[in-house]
Design a protein around this motif. Structure first.
Motif, mmCIF file in Angstrom:
data_model
loop_
_atom_site.group_PDB
_atom_site.id
_atom_site.type_symbol
_atom_site.label_atom_id
_atom_site.label_comp_id
_atom_site.label_asym_id
_atom_site.label_seq_id
_atom_site.Cartn_x
_atom_site.Cartn_y
_atom_site.Cartn_z
ATOM 1 N N ASN A 231 0.833 -1.209 0.000
ATOM 2 C CA ASN A 231 0.000 0.000 0.000
ATOM 3 C C ASN A 231 0.866 1.257 0.000
ATOM 4 N N LEU A 232 1.869 1.253 -0.882
ATOM 5 C CA LEU A 232 2.802 2.372 -0.977
ATOM 6 C C LEU A 232 2.536 3.173 -2.253
ATOM 7 N N GLY A 233 2.673 4.499 -2.139
ATOM 8 C CA GLY A 233 2.609 5.338 -3.317
ATOM 9 C C GLY A 233 3.845 5.139 -4.178
ATOM 10 N N ALA A 234 3.745 5.560 -5.430
ATOM 11 C CA ALA A 234 4.847 5.339 -6.367
ATOM 12 C C ALA A 234 6.127 6.020 -5.888
ATOM 13 N N GLN A 235 6.029 7.250 -5.380
ATOM 14 C CA GLN A 235 7.222 7.968 -4.947
ATOM 15 C C GLN A 235 7.844 7.319 -3.713
ATOM 16 N N ASP A 236 7.008 6.916 -2.747
ATOM 17 C CA ASP A 236 7.527 6.260 -1.545
ATOM 18 C C ASP A 236 8.206 4.940 -1.900
ATOM 19 N N PHE A 237 7.597 4.184 -2.802
ATOM 20 C CA PHE A 237 8.171 2.903 -3.192
ATOM 21 C C PHE A 237 9.498 3.114 -3.918
ATOM 22 N N ALA A 238 9.549 4.141 -4.768
ATOM 23 C CA ALA A 238 10.794 4.427 -5.485
ATOM 24 C C ALA A 238 11.907 4.810 -4.519
ATOM 25 N N ARG A 239 11.566 5.574 -3.470
ATOM 26 C CA ARG A 239 12.575 5.956 -2.485
ATOM 27 C C ARG A 239 13.089 4.734 -1.719
ATOM 28 N N ILE A 240 12.185 3.813 -1.405
ATOM 29 C CA ILE A 240 12.605 2.604 -0.691
ATOM 30 C C ILE A 240 13.523 1.758 -1.568
ATOM 31 N N LEU A 241 13.151 1.576 -2.831
ATOM 32 C CA LEU A 241 14.008 0.806 -3.738
ATOM 33 C C LEU A 241 15.357 1.482 -3.910
ATOM 34 N N SER A 242 15.363 2.813 -3.986
ATOM 35 C CA SER A 242 16.624 3.532 -4.106
ATOM 36 C C SER A 242 17.496 3.295 -2.881
#
Length: 262
Positions: A231-242
């Protein structure tokens, strides 16, 4: 997908099917769920990696339970195995939960589509109006989710790390794993544990740790499905992957408390 997985340090090569992990430390919860009566509703919550699926697997092995993995690719798809024909409405899906001889466990509330969530909610709400369980229609129903239940239930179990007493049958296992169910499962399967790495992962912020563990347990990591399940937004998920990409596995070998320079 292969490139993304390699960047995360995950391997997508086909591997032999793993043997079932010995069930450890959830005997009390297993007994409580096994005692559910027809018409009762239970909810098991906990972060990713806390053993929700393992608990349902143990119930299935004990017999009498139908475990349905949550799926969102088809409307009402999670409940389709209970129906003679694929359900096309909430009413039809709800009908699959009316048999008092059935015990149904849905694994992953967040991974089900809204069409499936509607009859599950209706089934729970229709039974919460009376404390007389003998007057409640329907199957015993168990749902797992990452958060607390969105409706009243008869039993709510929240899973966290295992306590030393939970693992007393396995000397030193709690010391080696800090009771983290993912690490406990790895140890019981005979997989080597990098304790410093495990400690580092447990020290991650909750969304980062949970995302890492969710990706790590997938034979073929699916980033889109993982983001939806978390249940993560695209920006939050991208930051986690980064963060995970920039945090090499070798960092785990550093002494606890040391800082990595960028």
């Amino acid at each position: 997908m292969d490139r993304e997985a390699r960047t995360l340090g995950l391997h997508l090569d086909a591997v032999p099917a793993a043997l079932p992990t010995p069930f450890a430390g959830r005997e009390t919860e297993l007994a409580a769920l096994g005692a559910l009566l027809p018409g009762q509703v239970a909810w098991v919550s906990g972060h990713a990696g806390m053993g929700k699926t393992a608990l349902l697997d143990a119930l299935a092995r004990a017999g009498g339970w139908t475990v349905l993995p949550g799926r969102a690719d088809l409307p009402f798809g999670t409940l389709a195995p209970l129906c003679a024909a694929p359900p096309t409405s909430a009413h039809a899906a709800l009908g699959a939960l009316r048999d008092p001889q059935v015990r149904v466990a849905v694994d992953g509330w967040e991974g089900t589509d809204p069409g499936t969530q509607a009859p599950l909610t209706l089934a729970a709400q229709s039974r919460s109006g009376t404390t007389d369980t003998s007057a409640r229609p329907g199957a015993a129903l168990l749902i797992t989710g990452r958060t607390h239940p969105p409706f009243d239930v008869d039993l709510h179990l929240h899973l966290g790390p295992l306590e030393p007493g939970d693992l007393s049958a396995w000397p030193d296992l709690h010391v080696r794993t800090d009771g983290h169910p993912t690490l406990v499962g790895a140890a019981l399967r005979g997989q080597p544990l990098d304790l410093q790495f495990g400690a580092r992962v447990r020290a991650y912020p909750d969304p980062v740790r949970d995302t890492f563990l969710t990706l790590a347990v997938q034979d073929q990591p699916n980033l889109r499905a993982t983001r939806a399940a978390m249940n993560l937004g695209a920006q939050d998920f991208a930051r986690i992957l980064s963060f995970l990409i920039r945090t090499p596995i070798e960092w785990a070998a550093k002494p606890a408390g040391s800082e990595r320079s960028e």
